[in-house]
Motif scaffolding. Structure first.
Motif, mmCIF file in Angstrom:
data_model
loop_
_atom_site.group_PDB
_atom_site.id
_atom_site.type_symbol
_atom_site.label_atom_id
_atom_site.label_comp_id
_atom_site.label_asym_id
_atom_site.label_seq_id
_atom_site.Cartn_x
_atom_site.Cartn_y
_atom_site.Cartn_z
ATOM 1 N N MET A 27 0.715 -1.264 0.004
ATOM 2 C CA MET A 27 0.073 -0.133 -0.096
ATOM 3 C C MET A 27 0.868 1.342 0.137
ATOM 4 S SD MET A 27 -3.083 -1.028 2.655
ATOM 5 C CE MET A 27 -4.062 0.125 2.089
ATOM 6 N N ILE A 28 0.492 2.230 -0.843
ATOM 7 C CA ILE A 28 0.914 3.485 -0.736
ATOM 8 C C ILE A 28 0.487 4.378 0.398
ATOM 9 C CG2 ILE A 28 1.429 5.611 -2.193
ATOM 10 C CD1 ILE A 28 2.926 3.298 -3.244
ATOM 11 N N THR A 29 -0.707 4.378 0.663
ATOM 12 C CA THR A 29 -1.573 4.871 1.746
ATOM 13 C C THR A 29 -0.735 4.248 2.993
ATOM 14 O OG1 THR A 29 -3.447 5.307 0.374
ATOM 15 C CG2 THR A 29 -3.449 5.684 2.856
ATOM 16 N N ASP A 30 -0.235 5.115 3.840
ATOM 17 C CA ASP A 30 0.503 4.823 5.229
ATOM 18 C C ASP A 30 -0.323 4.666 6.085
ATOM 19 O OD1 ASP A 30 2.788 4.106 6.618
ATOM 20 O OD2 ASP A 30 3.859 5.734 6.431
ATOM 21 N N ASP A 31 -0.085 3.534 7.251
ATOM 22 C CA ASP A 31 -0.773 3.459 8.416
ATOM 23 C C ASP A 31 -0.168 4.034 9.652
ATOM 24 O OD1 ASP A 31 1.315 1.811 8.895
ATOM 25 O OD2 ASP A 31 0.190 -0.078 8.477
ATOM 26 N N ALA A 32 -0.973 4.299 10.694
ATOM 27 C CA ALA A 32 -0.471 4.872 11.893
ATOM 28 C C ALA A 32 -0.166 3.540 12.842
ATOM 29 C CB ALA A 32 -1.688 5.404 12.770
ATOM 30 N N ARG A 33 1.103 2.777 12.460
ATOM 31 C CA ARG A 33 1.824 1.699 12.983
ATOM 32 C C ARG A 33 3.247 1.803 12.907
ATOM 33 N NH1 ARG A 33 -1.739 -1.941 9.787
ATOM 34 N NH2 ARG A 33 -3.769 -2.409 10.759
ATOM 35 N N LYS A 174 -5.441 -15.537 8.276
ATOM 36 C CA LYS A 174 -4.435 -14.972 7.947
ATOM 37 C C LYS A 174 -4.474 -14.213 6.641
ATOM 38 C CE LYS A 174 -1.788 -18.784 9.943
ATOM 39 N NZ LYS A 174 -0.716 -20.034 9.643
ATOM 40 N N LEU A 175 -5.622 -14.019 5.660
ATOM 41 C CA LEU A 175 -5.535 -13.364 4.605
ATOM 42 C C LEU A 175 -6.600 -12.109 4.852
ATOM 43 C CD1 LEU A 175 -5.031 -13.783 1.576
ATOM 44 C CD2 LEU A 175 -7.311 -14.929 1.421
ATOM 45 N N ASP A 176 -5.891 -11.073 4.113
ATOM 46 C CA ASP A 176 -6.764 -9.840 4.181
ATOM 47 C C ASP A 176 -6.859 -9.219 2.599
ATOM 48 O OD1 ASP A 176 -6.780 -9.684 6.992
ATOM 49 O OD2 ASP A 176 -4.937 -8.413 7.163
ATOM 50 N N LEU A 177 -8.044 -8.428 2.479
ATOM 51 C CA LEU A 177 -8.200 -7.762 1.251
ATOM 52 C C LEU A 177 -7.544 -6.326 1.509
ATOM 53 C CD1 LEU A 177 -9.268 -7.494 -1.620
ATOM 54 C CD2 LEU A 177 -11.612 -6.806 -0.435
ATOM 55 N N ILE A 178 -6.976 -5.671 0.497
ATOM 56 C CA ILE A 178 -6.528 -4.525 0.774
ATOM 57 C C ILE A 178 -6.928 -3.756 -0.592
ATOM 58 C CG2 ILE A 178 -4.560 -5.057 2.464
ATOM 59 C CD1 ILE A 178 -2.804 -5.380 -0.076
ATOM 60 N N ALA A 179 -7.260 -2.488 -0.208
ATOM 61 C CA ALA A 179 -7.648 -1.530 -1.378
ATOM 62 C C ALA A 179 -7.576 0.042 -1.107
ATOM 63 C CB ALA A 179 -8.960 -1.746 -1.842
ATOM 64 N N GLU A 180 -6.871 0.672 -2.070
ATOM 65 C CA GLU A 180 -6.763 1.902 -1.810
ATOM 66 C C GLU A 180 -6.765 3.022 -3.038
ATOM 67 O OE1 GLU A 180 -2.687 3.105 -0.814
ATOM 68 O OE2 GLU A 180 -1.847 1.660 -2.328
ATOM 69 N N TYR A 191 -5.404 3.864 -8.141
ATOM 70 C CA TYR A 191 -6.115 2.955 -7.342
ATOM 71 C C TYR A 191 -5.213 1.637 -7.332
ATOM 72 C CZ TYR A 191 -7.754 0.626 -11.556
ATOM 73 O OH TYR A 191 -7.984 -0.002 -12.679
ATOM 74 N N GLN A 192 -5.344 0.741 -6.248
ATOM 75 C CA GLN A 192 -4.687 -0.508 -6.242
ATOM 76 C C GLN A 192 -5.416 -1.196 -5.118
ATOM 77 O OE1 GLN A 192 0.003 -1.602 -5.374
ATOM 78 N NE2 GLN A 192 -0.746 0.018 -4.274
ATOM 79 N N ALA A 193 -5.309 -2.601 -5.593
ATOM 80 C CA ALA A 193 -6.204 -3.426 -4.736
ATOM 81 C C ALA A 193 -5.309 -4.904 -4.889
ATOM 82 C CB ALA A 193 -7.375 -3.742 -5.154
ATOM 83 N N GLY A 194 -5.597 -5.583 -3.775
ATOM 84 C CA GLY A 194 -4.864 -7.054 -3.729
ATOM 85 C C GLY A 194 -5.277 -7.727 -2.689
ATOM 86 N N LEU A 195 -4.091 -8.777 -2.176
ATOM 87 C CA LEU A 195 -4.523 -9.771 -1.076
ATOM 88 C C LEU A 195 -2.957 -9.544 -0.330
ATOM 89 C CD1 LEU A 195 -5.992 -12.778 -2.892
ATOM 90 C CD2 LEU A 195 -7.262 -10.983 -1.294
ATOM 91 N N ARG A 196 -3.133 -9.836 1.051
ATOM 92 C CA ARG A 196 -2.082 -9.790 1.914
ATOM 93 C C ARG A 196 -2.161 -11.087 2.683
ATOM 94 N NH1 ARG A 196 -2.143 -4.876 5.503
ATOM 95 N NH2 ARG A 196 -1.098 -3.828 3.984
ATOM 96 N N TYR A 197 -1.211 -11.996 2.964
ATOM 97 C CA TYR A 197 -1.244 -13.211 3.577
ATOM 98 C C TYR A 197 0.043 -13.495 4.457
ATOM 99 C CZ TYR A 197 -1.596 -18.320 4.340
ATOM 100 O OH TYR A 197 -1.851 -19.492 5.045
ATOM 101 N N TRP A 198 -0.381 -14.018 5.637
ATOM 102 C CA TRP A 198 0.810 -13.945 6.708
ATOM 103 C C TRP A 198 1.260 -15.562 6.572
ATOM 104 C CZ3 TRP A 198 3.461 -10.671 9.400
ATOM 105 C CH2 TRP A 198 2.761 -9.475 9.891
ATOM 106 N N LEU A 199 2.521 -15.795 5.993
ATOM 107 C CA LEU A 199 2.848 -17.149 6.037
ATOM 108 C C LEU A 199 3.237 -17.681 7.516
ATOM 109 C CD1 LEU A 199 5.438 -17.013 3.033
ATOM 110 C CD2 LEU A 199 3.415 -18.061 3.177
ATOM 111 N N VAL A 200 4.088 -16.646 8.260
ATOM 112 C CA VAL A 200 4.278 -16.897 9.536
ATOM 113 C C VAL A 200 3.616 -15.666 10.272
ATOM 114 C CG1 VAL A 200 5.987 -17.381 11.416
ATOM 115 C CG2 VAL A 200 6.250 -18.034 8.999
ATOM 116 N N PRO A 201 2.607 -15.843 11.201
ATOM 117 C CA PRO A 201 2.127 -14.791 11.788
ATOM 118 C C PRO A 201 3.024 -13.839 12.532
ATOM 119 C CG PRO A 201 0.702 -16.576 12.110
ATOM 120 C CD PRO A 201 2.119 -17.109 11.651
ATOM 121 N N GLU A 202 2.886 -12.301 12.363
ATOM 122 C CA GLU A 202 3.555 -11.193 12.954
ATOM 123 C C GLU A 202 5.225 -11.417 12.365
ATOM 124 O OE1 GLU A 202 1.967 -9.003 14.270
ATOM 125 O OE2 GLU A 202 0.127 -10.306 13.982
ATOM 126 N N ARG A 203 5.480 -12.153 11.527
ATOM 127 C CA ARG A 203 6.824 -12.496 11.148
ATOM 128 C C ARG A 203 7.223 -12.328 9.610
ATOM 129 N NH1 ARG A 203 7.752 -10.662 15.421
ATOM 130 N NH2 ARG A 203 8.892 -11.680 16.930
#
Length: 235
Positions: A27-33, A174-180, A191-203
């Protein structure tokens, strides 16, 4: 001493992880993390455009709570040749951490060096700043991100107002839909859209996206694939 170790880690991370040559921050749009204190991450991606492919590597570390420093760049391959194309230095400071069913916000400042459009060997620089705001709804079933800021274009000696609006929606464990969508006040947005997947949670996280400019059939479309690594505390 801590800052010296941090600088060394930022410089060494790309060489310690050569398998990341084709990976992506989606994502190009940044998060507060930010990453956990005393920890590092490596965001990287390959972005295939119509006439070129960009390979990005952005290592970042957190020297203290709520602060993240990033130093990285890109290599672009076009017409069968590779060349250095971008360098970026960025700092993100959070004033409030994002929490479930709440919000977070911060400040990001950075500087990016780009090649000149006239193929001159010298680089030009853009300085930017923006405020990222993130909000969690329905116990993290929907997370929205907004950015509002400005970018100073040194070559054209002008300042553009920038904005972004992004979302994360969990689809499975472990799968998220992302869009912006994002852009500036002078041109049509992207615009941009896709999928994000954790192979190893939090790593270990992988992602893939498709993007284009609004009302554009094909000229500026792209595909990306990415990998993100997060470390445990390192010091």
């Amino acid at each position: 001493m801590a800052m010296t170790r941090l600088c060394r880690l930022l410089l060494l991370l790309p060489t310690l992880c050569p398998m990341l040559a084709m990976a992506a921050r989606p994502m190009i749009t940044d998060d507060a993390r930010v990453v956990d204190p005393n920890s590092c991450q490596l965001e990287s991606w390959a972005k295939h455009n119509r006439d070129s492919t960009e390979y990005w590597v952005l290592p970042g570390c957190s020297p203290r709570e709520n602060l993240e420093l990033t130093l990285g760049g890109a290599v672009t391959r076009q017409d069968g040749e590779s060349q250095n194309s971008d360098l970026m230095l960025q700092a993100k400071l959070l004033f409030k951490q994002l929490e479930t069913n709440s919000y977070g916000y911060g400040l990001v400042v950075g500087h990016a060096q780009h090649p000149r459009l006239d193929n001159n060997s010298s680089m030009i620089g853009n300085t930017y700043a923006y405020i990222p705001v993130s909000a969690s709804f329905f116990s993290d079933k929907l997370i929205l991100h907004t950015n509002l800021g400005a970018l100073h274009d040194k070559e054209n000696n002008r300042t553009d107002m920038t904005w972004g609006l992004g979302s994360e929606i969990p689809l499975a464990n472990k799968l998220d839909l992302i869009a912006e969508t994002y852009g500036d006040h002078r041109s049509r947005p992207y615009y941009q859209a896709g999928l994000r997947y954790w192979l190893v949670p939090e790593r270990v996280q992988i992602d893939t996206t498709y993007g284009n400019r609004m009302h554009n059939n094909s000229d500026e479309r792209w595909l990306s694939i990415g990998l993100r690594l997060l470390s445990a505390p390192l010091w």
